[in-house]
Design a protein around this motif. Sequence first.
Motif, PDB file in Angstrom:
ATOM      1  N   LEU A 247      41.264  34.687  11.701  1.00  0.00           N
ATOM      2  CA  LEU A 247      41.489  34.009  10.419  1.00  0.00           C
ATOM      3  C   LEU A 247      40.756  32.673  10.349  1.00  0.00           C
ATOM      4  O   LEU A 247      40.272  32.273   9.297  1.00  0.00           O
ATOM      5  N   ALA A 248      40.675  31.989  11.491  1.00  0.00           N
ATOM      6  CA  ALA A 248      40.178  30.604  11.461  1.00  0.00           C
ATOM      7  C   ALA A 248      38.701  30.483  11.808  1.00  0.00           C
ATOM      8  O   ALA A 248      38.085  29.451  11.549  1.00  0.00           O
ATOM      9  N   MET A 249      38.106  31.504  12.414  1.00  0.00           N
ATOM     10  CA  MET A 249      36.749  31.318  12.954  1.00  0.00           C
ATOM     11  C   MET A 249      35.671  31.348  11.876  1.00  0.00           C
ATOM     12  O   MET A 249      35.830  31.961  10.814  1.00  0.00           O
ATOM     13  N   ASP A 250      34.570  30.682  12.195  1.00  0.00           N
ATOM     14  CA  ASP A 250      33.411  30.695  11.300  1.00  0.00           C
ATOM     15  C   ASP A 250      32.431  31.778  11.743  1.00  0.00           C
ATOM     16  O   ASP A 250      32.522  32.304  12.851  1.00  0.00           O
ATOM     17  N   GLU A 251      31.472  32.024  10.871  1.00  0.00           N
ATOM     18  CA  GLU A 251      30.503  33.099  11.136  1.00  0.00           C
ATOM     19  C   GLU A 251      29.603  32.815  12.329  1.00  0.00           C
ATOM     20  O   GLU A 251      29.002  33.727  12.894  1.00  0.00           O
ATOM     21  N   ASP A 252      29.481  31.526  12.682  1.00  0.00           N
ATOM     22  CA  ASP A 252      28.586  31.206  13.794  1.00  0.00           C
ATOM     23  C   ASP A 252      29.360  30.994  15.095  1.00  0.00           C
ATOM     24  O   ASP A 252      28.965  30.214  15.945  1.00  0.00           O
ATOM     25  N   GLN A 253      30.478  31.684  15.199  1.00  0.00           N
ATOM     26  CA  GLN A 253      31.249  31.626  16.446  1.00  0.00           C
ATOM     27  C   GLN A 253      31.441  33.046  16.981  1.00  0.00           C
ATOM     28  O   GLN A 253      31.346  34.020  16.218  1.00  0.00           O
ATOM     29  N   THR A 254      31.712  33.146  18.267  1.00  0.00           N
ATOM     30  CA  THR A 254      31.965  34.452  18.880  1.00  0.00           C
ATOM     31  C   THR A 254      33.269  34.378  19.662  1.00  0.00           C
ATOM     32  O   THR A 254      33.446  33.499  20.514  1.00  0.00           O
ATOM     33  N   LEU A 255      34.164  35.303  19.321  1.00  0.00           N
ATOM     34  CA  LEU A 255      35.458  35.368  20.002  1.00  0.00           C
ATOM     35  C   LEU A 255      35.320  36.294  21.213  1.00  0.00           C
ATOM     36  O   LEU A 255      34.829  37.417  21.094  1.00  0.00           O
ATOM     37  N   ILE A 256      35.757  35.795  22.367  1.00  0.00           N
ATOM     38  CA  ILE A 256      35.607  36.560  23.614  1.00  0.00           C
ATOM     39  C   ILE A 256      36.981  37.133  23.980  1.00  0.00           C
ATOM     40  O   ILE A 256      37.955  36.377  24.119  1.00  0.00           O
ATOM     41  N   ILE A 257      37.041  38.430  24.164  1.00  0.00           N
ATOM     42  CA  ILE A 257      38.320  39.078  24.478  1.00  0.00           C
ATOM     43  C   ILE A 257      38.223  39.784  25.824  1.00  0.00           C
ATOM     44  O   ILE A 257      37.301  40.566  26.059  1.00  0.00           O
ATOM     45  N   GLN A 258      39.161  39.471  26.701  1.00  0.00           N
ATOM     46  CA  GLN A 258      39.197  40.114  28.024  1.00  0.00           C
ATOM     47  C   GLN A 258      40.460  40.980  28.096  1.00  0.00           C
ATOM     48  O   GLN A 258      41.570  40.478  27.966  1.00  0.00           O
ATOM     49  N   SER A 259      40.272  42.271  28.246  1.00  0.00           N
ATOM     50  CA  SER A 259      41.392  43.218  28.294  1.00  0.00           C
ATOM     51  C   SER A 259      42.485  42.859  27.293  1.00  0.00           C
ATOM     52  O   SER A 259      43.633  42.605  27.659  1.00  0.00           O
ATOM     53  N   GLY A 260      42.102  42.816  26.043  1.00  0.00           N
ATOM     54  CA  GLY A 260      43.077  42.671  24.966  1.00  0.00           C
ATOM     55  C   GLY A 260      43.639  41.283  24.774  1.00  0.00           C
ATOM     56  O   GLY A 260      44.571  41.097  23.988  1.00  0.00           O
ATOM     57  N   LYS A 261      43.094  40.274  25.470  1.00  0.00           N
ATOM     58  CA  LYS A 261      43.578  38.897  25.288  1.00  0.00           C
ATOM     59  C   LYS A 261      42.399  37.991  24.943  1.00  0.00           C
ATOM     60  O   LYS A 261      41.384  38.017  25.653  1.00  0.00           O
ATOM     61  N   PRO A 262      42.502  37.180  23.872  1.00  0.00           N
ATOM     62  CA  PRO A 262      41.386  36.283  23.561  1.00  0.00           C
ATOM     63  C   PRO A 262      41.334  35.160  24.587  1.00  0.00           C
ATOM     64  O   PRO A 262      42.356  34.536  24.884  1.00  0.00           O
ATOM     65  N   VAL A 263      40.155  34.919  25.135  1.00  0.00           N
ATOM     66  CA  VAL A 263      40.046  33.901  26.185  1.00  0.00           C
ATOM     67  C   VAL A 263      39.090  32.778  25.820  1.00  0.00           C
ATOM     68  O   VAL A 263      39.027  31.779  26.525  1.00  0.00           O
ATOM     69  N   GLY A 264      38.345  32.923  24.734  1.00  0.00           N
ATOM     70  CA  GLY A 264      37.438  31.837  24.365  1.00  0.00           C
ATOM     71  C   GLY A 264      36.858  32.069  22.987  1.00  0.00           C
ATOM     72  O   GLY A 264      36.675  33.213  22.559  1.00  0.00           O
ATOM     73  N   LEU A 265      36.583  30.942  22.305  1.00  0.00           N
ATOM     74  CA  LEU A 265      35.892  31.000  21.012  1.00  0.00           C
ATOM     75  C   LEU A 265      34.673  30.092  21.162  1.00  0.00           C
ATOM     76  O   LEU A 265      34.819  28.875  21.299  1.00  0.00           O
ATOM     77  N   LEU A 266      33.498  30.708  21.204  1.00  0.00           N
ATOM     78  CA  LEU A 266      32.294  29.940  21.528  1.00  0.00           C
ATOM     79  C   LEU A 266      31.409  29.770  20.307  1.00  0.00           C
ATOM     80  O   LEU A 266      31.371  30.627  19.421  1.00  0.00           O
ATOM     81  N   LYS A 267      30.676  28.645  20.328  1.00  0.00           N
ATOM     82  CA  LYS A 267      29.698  28.409  19.255  1.00  0.00           C
ATOM     83  C   LYS A 267      28.464  29.241  19.577  1.00  0.00           C
ATOM     84  O   LYS A 267      27.861  29.105  20.643  1.00  0.00           O
ATOM     85  N   THR A 268      28.105  30.138  18.677  1.00  0.00           N
ATOM     86  CA  THR A 268      26.872  30.919  18.873  1.00  0.00           C
ATOM     87  C   THR A 268      25.989  30.724  17.644  1.00  0.00           C
ATOM     88  O   THR A 268      25.600  29.602  17.370  1.00  0.00           O
ATOM     89  N   HIS A 269      25.735  31.757  16.874  1.00  0.00           N
ATOM     90  CA  HIS A 269      24.987  31.602  15.626  1.00  0.00           C
ATOM     91  C   HIS A 269      25.327  32.777  14.720  1.00  0.00           C
ATOM     92  O   HIS A 269      25.930  33.775  15.179  1.00  0.00           O
ATOM     93  N   ALA A 270      24.961  32.676  13.459  1.00  0.00           N
ATOM     94  CA  ALA A 270      25.462  33.631  12.459  1.00  0.00           C
ATOM     95  C   ALA A 270      24.945  35.050  12.675  1.00  0.00           C
ATOM     96  O   ALA A 270      25.449  35.982  12.076  1.00  0.00           O
TER      97      ALA A 270
END
Length: 556
Positions: free
Chosen positions: A72-95
């Motif tokens: 819900l909160a992330m922007d298009e230039d971010q990448t959510l990292i999920i490890q075995s069904g648990k979110p572990v990081g939201l990193l700045k990447t690009h669109a």
Amino acid sequence: MAYAVSPPRHPDFPVPGGPTLRARGWRQEALLRLLENVLSVAEDPHNLVVYAALGRAARDWPALRAIVANLLAMDEDQTLIIQSGKPVGLLKTHAEAPLVIMANCNIVGQWAKADVFYDLQKKGLICWGGLTAGCWQYIGSQGVIQGTYEILMRIAEARFGGDLAGRFVLTAGLGGMGGAQPLAGKMAKAAILCVDVDADRAEKRREIGYLDRIAPDLETALSMIRQAAAEGAGLSVGLIGNAAEIYPEILARGVIPDVVTDQTSAHDLVFGYIPRGMSVAEVRGLRDTDPDRLIREGRASIAAHVQAMLGFQAAGAEVFDNGNLIRTQAKQGGVENAFDIPIFTEAYLRPLFCRAIGPFRWMVLSGAPEDIARIDDLVLDLFPDNRIVTNWIQLARAHVPFEGLPARIAWLGHGERTRLALAVNDLVRTGEVRAPVAFSRDHLDAAAMAHPNIMTENMADGSDAIADWPLLDAMTLCSSMADLVAVHSGGGGYAGYMTSAGVTVVADGTPAADRRIEHALTNDTALGVIRYADAGYDDARDAAGRHGIGLIRTEE
Ligand code: NAD
């Protein structure tokens, strides 16, 4: 045309849809809706279990809530990292990077065993994503229905003159995936008997329109099947019972079906398969108190179950393993010749995989069946000469009710998937469909899966156990702008048996979506053709030549 829609399955897990955007963009909203959708059609959503006994949408409830909050909160230039069904990081990447990447249930080789998995699961460190559960691509039983239908049709063409009218198909398992069997059998015009030990599962399939009738006992079931076969009418009949008891009983009566398979969750002896003589409730109780007994008795039951399948085979039936590890379990239970039964991929579908034709699917995020109708028309317009697809779309329109978000599956190959998705992106752009459309595919796809007892059994070059291909596929997809990329390995009874890659691309009507479709869908199937060409299949080499797919130059 009006399509049948199954009643919502769980009041607490509504089917998403409508025009309102809750996330910061349609790409994020799309992935959120797909997550909500897998729960709305899940077998046991309160425990986050989607299908195949243990295939989960997220590790646990706090992890699920965190995934939703981030989408819900992330922007298009971010990448959510999920490890075995648990979110572990939201990193700045690009669109143009994936919005979500995930790795589910990958355990280091020597440790990749069922008991290690159960231990890690108990500690809350891991969960199994199945193939399509953990990466939010599951669409209910429809997800495997065309695959099941195509298998039956290949058998019909090879042995029974083109369809299964007048033929008796015996199978078991009416769960999330196995539940596709009765409808696929009926679509192939067979009289199909489906055994399941759990009356609730059979009733669920009947309610959603996948199963015609439930017989009170074996005698009645066989008489319904005899009558339907005599009339050449497609009919599906459910029977409540344990396949390890019913199959031997049918064989003992000298009744030999024309086709026999099984789709119980035989891959998992603790959370899946129910041993003979036990009730579902009894098994639930033993999971914590005496899992070793379940493993012992499950394996003995599977041995009897597979002995009966071999008996049917010896008597002339077409018998195949439908991808649930039942032969592997039987061999471990002492049935030395269990592998006399062929695997469906090698026996019937490999020529399709060589051309990267496989189970492609799309989900309309509007929730409106009319959007699927529009895309069905488009498919018929775009591929008039593709008999597999035109036949399938017409059958699916008439027979397949929607569960959850309206979705369609169609076995399309290299180039075709890209062409269709680009044309759909145009429809989104012009407003001809009401909201964006998400594309994905099963992990059982040309480049996407290494599983030496299912997908890659008996590869021409012996490369069955090499898991580089799904890893390369996932990396290719990340570098090709896919919206979601997943790498899964087997959990529970599948631990150590497989690795696969999943992809989702969202057509939101933008030029950026055109580029994502062009790169991700094209490169995914290109790698599939390359995988089979590399293994030495002529069909794949021909396809590579015809499509100009970049095989590596060799030294002059
Ligand atoms: P599920 O757990 O949702 O359903 C399994 C069903 O088997 C349940 O209804 C259960 O009651 C029944 N069952 C268990 N033991 C039984 C027994 N002894 N006799 C009769 N019924 C019994 O699982 P699912 O999602 O339907 O998947 C079934 C199997 O198919 C799994 O092993 C899965 O991994 C495999 N699978 C194969 C493919 C493929 O491409 N061919 C695709 C998806 C799943």
